[in-house]
Design a protein around this motif. Structure first.
Motif, mmCIF file in Angstrom:
data_model
loop_
_atom_site.group_PDB
_atom_site.id
_atom_site.type_symbol
_atom_site.label_atom_id
_atom_site.label_comp_id
_atom_site.label_asym_id
_atom_site.label_seq_id
_atom_site.Cartn_x
_atom_site.Cartn_y
_atom_site.Cartn_z
ATOM 1 N N ASN A 100 0.933 -1.346 0.088
ATOM 2 C CA ASN A 100 0.069 -0.030 0.099
ATOM 3 C C ASN A 100 0.737 1.228 -0.147
ATOM 4 O O ASN A 100 0.200 2.373 -0.136
ATOM 5 N N VAL A 102 3.311 3.927 -1.501
ATOM 6 C CA VAL A 102 3.855 4.484 -2.785
ATOM 7 C C VAL A 102 4.891 5.334 -2.616
ATOM 8 O O VAL A 102 5.627 5.487 -3.695
ATOM 9 N N ASP A 103 5.590 5.629 -1.514
ATOM 10 C CA ASP A 103 6.388 6.530 -1.557
ATOM 11 C C ASP A 103 7.200 6.346 0.006
ATOM 12 O O ASP A 103 6.472 6.164 0.741
ATOM 13 N N ARG A 112 4.326 7.229 2.635
ATOM 14 C CA ARG A 112 3.083 7.816 2.098
ATOM 15 C C ARG A 112 2.435 6.522 1.376
ATOM 16 O O ARG A 112 2.757 5.871 0.660
ATOM 17 N N PHE A 113 0.988 6.632 1.933
ATOM 18 C CA PHE A 113 0.139 5.396 1.354
ATOM 19 C C PHE A 113 -0.551 5.921 -0.015
ATOM 20 O O PHE A 113 -0.746 7.060 -0.370
ATOM 21 N N ASP A 114 -0.923 4.963 -0.983
ATOM 22 C CA ASP A 114 -1.765 5.120 -1.789
ATOM 23 C C ASP A 114 -3.105 6.073 -1.410
ATOM 24 O O ASP A 114 -3.709 5.828 -0.499
ATOM 25 N N GLU A 115 -3.362 6.971 -2.104
ATOM 26 C CA GLU A 115 -4.238 7.834 -1.878
ATOM 27 C C GLU A 115 -5.810 7.216 -1.533
ATOM 28 O O GLU A 115 -6.560 7.768 -0.851
ATOM 29 N N THR A 116 -6.111 5.995 -2.497
ATOM 30 C CA THR A 116 -7.493 5.452 -2.443
ATOM 31 C C THR A 116 -7.238 4.626 -1.104
ATOM 32 O O THR A 116 -8.390 4.632 -0.416
ATOM 33 N N VAL A 117 -6.229 4.262 -0.544
ATOM 34 C CA VAL A 117 -6.354 3.759 0.972
ATOM 35 C C VAL A 117 -6.474 4.661 2.009
ATOM 36 O O VAL A 117 -7.304 4.424 2.924
#
Length: 122
Positions: A100, A102-103, A112-117
């Motif tokens: 999950n 992304v950065d 940093r997590f995927d915006e959808t999560v």
């Protein structure tokens, strides 16, 4: 809570399980609670605390004498994560392989997590 029936929320490598179980035994603790909090240059950080009791809302994963509890607010962020324990010449510690994320910052301490999560947490 966010799991798939029959599948653990997180996986624990053998090295991580041995280390967690040893620390639980040495400290007389019930397990390792993992969570996330806001902080760091990438926006979020993992939290880890050895605890004396299991919260009834925690997702519990047990393996080879190790018990990992996932705090309720962190479950959606940690689902599918592999927890490992690595040792090198310069450092040793737990490593999270989280699908999950992304950065991450350069030092790897914040993520940093995927915006959808992240949107699912509101």
């Amino acid at each position: 809570m966010f799991g798939i029936p029959g599948k653990a929320a997180v996986s624990i490598t053998d090295k991580a399980a041995k280390h967690i179980a040893r620390l639980m035994e040495q400290g007389g603790k019930q397990g390792l609670r993992i969570g996330v909090k806001k902080g760091g240059c990438a926006g979020m950080e993992y939290t880890m605390d050895y605890v004396d009791e299991v919260d009834p809302l925690d997702e519990v994963v047990e393996q080879d004498g190790a018990r990992v509890m996932i705090a309720p607010m962190a479950q959606m962020f940690l689902f599918g994560t592999e927890i490992d324990y690595e040792t090198s010449l310069l450092e040793s510690g737990f490593k999270f392989r989280n699908p999950n994320v992304v950065d991450a910052c350069g030092c790897g301490e914040s993520i940093r997590f995927d915006e959808t999560v992240a949107a699912g947490s509101n």
